[in-house]
Design a protein around this motif. Structure first.
Motif, PDB file in Angstrom:
ATOM      1  N   ALA A  72      86.203  14.460   5.151  1.00 54.52           N
ATOM      2  CA  ALA A  72      87.506  13.791   5.139  1.00 54.52           C
ATOM      3  C   ALA A  72      88.597  14.844   5.327  1.00 54.52           C
ATOM      4  CB  ALA A  72      87.688  13.065   3.810  1.00 54.52           C
ATOM      5  N   GLU A  73      89.603  14.510   6.123  1.00 58.93           N
ATOM      6  CA  GLU A  73      90.597  15.519   6.486  1.00 58.93           C
ATOM      7  C   GLU A  73      91.722  15.651   5.477  1.00 58.93           C
ATOM      8  OE1 GLU A  73      91.818  15.006  10.521  1.00 58.93           O
ATOM      9  OE2 GLU A  73      89.770  15.244  11.276  1.00 58.93           O
ATOM     10  N   GLU A  74      91.923  14.619   4.687  1.00 61.06           N
ATOM     11  CA  GLU A  74      92.991  14.729   3.685  1.00 61.06           C
ATOM     12  C   GLU A  74      92.526  14.060   2.405  1.00 61.06           C
ATOM     13  OE1 GLU A  74      95.786  11.139   5.211  1.00 61.06           O
ATOM     14  OE2 GLU A  74      95.789  12.960   6.397  1.00 61.06           O
ATOM     15  N   GLY A  75      93.238  14.354   1.324  1.00 56.92           N
ATOM     16  CA  GLY A  75      92.859  13.759   0.041  1.00 56.92           C
ATOM     17  C   GLY A  75      91.854  14.632  -0.700  1.00 56.92           C
ATOM     18  N   THR A  76      91.764  14.400  -1.999  1.00 60.28           N
ATOM     19  CA  THR A  76      90.828  15.150  -2.834  1.00 60.28           C
ATOM     20  C   THR A  76      89.718  14.210  -3.301  1.00 60.28           C
ATOM     21  OG1 THR A  76      91.965  14.582  -4.887  1.00 60.28           O
ATOM     22  CG2 THR A  76      92.732  16.573  -3.727  1.00 60.28           C
ATOM     23  N   ILE A  77      88.675  14.803  -3.833  1.00 59.93           N
ATOM     24  CA  ILE A  77      87.578  13.999  -4.381  1.00 59.93           C
ATOM     25  C   ILE A  77      88.132  13.042  -5.435  1.00 59.93           C
ATOM     26  CG2 ILE A  77      85.482  14.090  -5.785  1.00 59.93           C
ATOM     27  CD1 ILE A  77      84.863  16.784  -4.376  1.00 59.93           C
ATOM     28  N   GLU A  78      88.957  13.580  -6.329  1.00 56.63           N
ATOM     29  CA  GLU A  78      89.508  12.764  -7.426  1.00 56.63           C
ATOM     30  C   GLU A  78      90.324  11.591  -6.884  1.00 56.63           C
ATOM     31  OE1 GLU A  78      89.398  16.059  -7.392  1.00 56.63           O
ATOM     32  OE2 GLU A  78      88.104  16.407  -9.139  1.00 56.63           O
ATOM     33  N   GLU A  79      91.122  11.858  -5.837  1.00 57.08           N
ATOM     34  CA  GLU A  79      91.943  10.778  -5.260  1.00 57.08           C
ATOM     35  C   GLU A  79      91.069   9.687  -4.645  1.00 57.08           C
ATOM     36  OE1 GLU A  79      95.873  13.513  -4.166  1.00 57.08           O
ATOM     37  OE2 GLU A  79      94.363  13.121  -2.635  1.00 57.08           O
TER      38      GLU A  79
ATOM     39  N   VAL B  83      87.934   8.993  -5.479  1.00 61.33           N
ATOM     40  CA  VAL B  83      87.213   8.281  -6.546  1.00 61.33           C
ATOM     41  C   VAL B  83      88.153   7.310  -7.256  1.00 61.33           C
ATOM     42  CG1 VAL B  83      86.025   8.554  -8.770  1.00 61.33           C
ATOM     43  CG2 VAL B  83      85.442  10.054  -6.837  1.00 61.33           C
ATOM     44  N   GLN B  84      89.381   7.728  -7.482  1.00 62.65           N
ATOM     45  CA  GLN B  84      90.354   6.832  -8.117  1.00 62.65           C
ATOM     46  C   GLN B  84      90.633   5.622  -7.220  1.00 62.65           C
ATOM     47  OE1 GLN B  84      91.620   6.964 -11.353  1.00 62.65           O
ATOM     48  NE2 GLN B  84      92.112   4.881 -10.707  1.00 62.65           N
ATOM     49  N   ALA B  85      90.757   5.878  -5.930  1.00 63.36           N
ATOM     50  CA  ALA B  85      90.988   4.778  -4.980  1.00 63.36           C
ATOM     51  C   ALA B  85      89.784   3.831  -4.985  1.00 63.36           C
ATOM     52  CB  ALA B  85      91.229   5.332  -3.579  1.00 63.36           C
ATOM     53  N   ALA B  86      88.586   4.403  -5.103  1.00 65.88           N
ATOM     54  CA  ALA B  86      87.368   3.590  -5.153  1.00 65.88           C
ATOM     55  C   ALA B  86      87.359   2.726  -6.411  1.00 65.88           C
ATOM     56  CB  ALA B  86      86.137   4.487  -5.117  1.00 65.88           C
ATOM     57  N   ALA B  87      87.736   3.327  -7.536  1.00 67.18           N
ATOM     58  CA  ALA B  87      87.775   2.583  -8.800  1.00 67.18           C
ATOM     59  C   ALA B  87      88.801   1.448  -8.717  1.00 67.18           C
ATOM     60  CB  ALA B  87      88.110   3.521  -9.954  1.00 67.18           C
ATOM     61  N   ASP B  88      89.949   1.721  -8.099  1.00 70.10           N
ATOM     62  CA  ASP B  88      90.984   0.684  -7.938  1.00 70.10           C
ATOM     63  C   ASP B  88      90.470  -0.450  -7.047  1.00 70.10           C
ATOM     64  OD1 ASP B  88      92.595   2.274  -9.482  1.00 70.10           O
ATOM     65  OD2 ASP B  88      93.806   3.041  -7.810  1.00 70.10           O
ATOM     66  N   ALA B  89      89.764  -0.068  -5.970  1.00 76.67           N
ATOM     67  CA  ALA B  89      89.229  -1.084  -5.052  1.00 76.67           C
ATOM     68  C   ALA B  89      88.168  -1.931  -5.761  1.00 76.67           C
ATOM     69  CB  ALA B  89      88.642  -0.416  -3.806  1.00 76.67           C
ATOM     70  N   GLU B  90      87.343  -1.263  -6.576  1.00 72.30           N
ATOM     71  CA  GLU B  90      86.312  -2.002  -7.307  1.00 72.30           C
ATOM     72  C   GLU B  90      86.954  -2.993  -8.281  1.00 72.30           C
ATOM     73  OE1 GLU B  90      82.075  -1.179  -9.482  1.00 72.30           O
ATOM     74  OE2 GLU B  90      83.676   0.240  -9.958  1.00 72.30           O
ATOM     75  N   ALA B  91      88.037  -2.567  -8.918  1.00 72.16           N
ATOM     76  CA  ALA B  91      88.739  -3.443  -9.859  1.00 72.16           C
ATOM     77  C   ALA B  91      89.251  -4.698  -9.146  1.00 72.16           C
ATOM     78  CB  ALA B  91      89.892  -2.694 -10.518  1.00 72.16           C
ATOM     79  N   GLU B  92      89.549  -4.550  -7.855  1.00 69.86           N
ATOM     80  CA  GLU B  92      90.013  -5.700  -7.071  1.00 69.86           C
ATOM     81  C   GLU B  92      88.869  -6.373  -6.323  1.00 69.86           C
ATOM     82  OE1 GLU B  92      93.439  -4.624  -4.773  1.00 69.86           O
ATOM     83  OE2 GLU B  92      94.523  -3.991  -6.572  1.00 69.86           O
ATOM     84  N   GLU B  93      87.654  -5.947  -6.650  1.00 71.67           N
ATOM     85  CA  GLU B  93      86.430  -6.520  -6.078  1.00 71.67           C
ATOM     86  C   GLU B  93      86.336  -6.334  -4.567  1.00 71.67           C
ATOM     87  OE1 GLU B  93      85.720 -10.471  -7.553  1.00 71.67           O
ATOM     88  OE2 GLU B  93      85.880  -9.807  -9.637  1.00 71.67           O
ATOM     89  N   ASP B  94      86.944  -5.263  -4.077  1.00 73.77           N
ATOM     90  CA  ASP B  94      86.801  -4.917  -2.656  1.00 73.77           C
ATOM     91  C   ASP B  94      85.746  -3.808  -2.571  1.00 73.77           C
ATOM     92  OD1 ASP B  94      86.950  -4.199  -0.025  1.00 73.77           O
ATOM     93  OD2 ASP B  94      89.133  -4.043   0.049  1.00 73.77           O
ATOM     94  N   MET B  95      84.469  -4.235  -2.589  1.00 75.65           N
ATOM     95  CA  MET B  95      83.396  -3.249  -2.701  1.00 75.65           C
ATOM     96  C   MET B  95      83.201  -2.423  -1.430  1.00 75.65           C
ATOM     97  SD  MET B  95      82.965  -3.654  -5.758  1.00 75.65           S
ATOM     98  CE  MET B  95      81.887  -2.243  -5.865  1.00 75.65           C
TER      99      MET B  95
END
Length: 195
Positions: free
Chosen positions: A114-121, A123-135
């Motif tokens: 990935a060209e931008e962003g960090t691992i933490e960012e 993973v946080q985006a993934a957790a937010d997406a999961e919370a909205e059920e966008d798997m």
């Protein structure tokens, strides 16, 4: 082609691990059982790491590297045949964790990190997406995090403790195995198979 088929991972290897899980009393809360499941996961991650390393070293071209990963993916993600439902669920958890490992490896080989962003960012985006059920989005973000892990970025496994139990936590667990495998791609020996 200097590398024989099955050099990285074989159906027999996976079945040997599953055989041990069938034979042993498995309790995920117990250390030996947890270690057995982790070794199963790490062993597969190490095979993936070796393919990535050989690809990075120019020993495998893109097509061959992707094909090797796909071969392992088909072995490991095949449907389970377990009579014991609890064991089936535990191995299914390992399969879920490894799904992200395979996709991250494929993404890295086909498109680079990935060209931008960090691992933490991611993973946080993934957790937010999961919370909205966008798997699909959640998995996509974890895969991007995985390409950074492969590229050598350090993932703080402590952040997984903040995640809700669910797919993202499982995928991050897989990326932790991948990170370990990339830094120390030593084979997990089945030395305690007969204990």
């Amino acid at each position: 082609m200097s590398n024989p088929p099955g050099e990285y991972y074989t159906e027999e290897r996976w079945q040997n691990w599953l055989g041990r899980i069938r034979e042993e009393d498995i309790d995920a809360e117990e250390e030996d059982s947890a270690r057995l499941l982790l070794n199963l996961q790490d062993d597969t991650a190490i095979a993936v790491a070796k393919i990535i390393t050989d690809y990075d070293d120019g020993e495998l071209d893109e097509e061959r590297a992707l094909s090797e990963i796909e071969d392992i993916e088909q072995i490991v993600l095949a449907e389970l045949d377990f009579e014991n439902e609890e064991k089936a669920m535990l191995v299914d958890g390992v399969q879920t964790s490894l799904m992200c490992v395979f996709y991250a490896a494929e993404e890295y080989i086909a498109g680079g990190p990935a060209e931008e962003g960090t691992i933490e960012e991611y993973v946080q985006a993934a957790a937010d997406a999961e919370a909205e059920e966008d798997m699909d989005a959640a998995l996509g973000y974890c895969v991007q995090a995985g390409t950074l892990v492969i590229d050598g970025a350090e993932m703080d496994i402590g952040m997984s403790e903040d995640l809700e139990f669910g797919f993202v936590a499982e995928w991050v667990n897989g990326l932790d195995s991948l990170q370990t495998a990339m830094s120390d791609p030593e084979v997990v020996e089945e030395e305690d198979a007969d204990e």
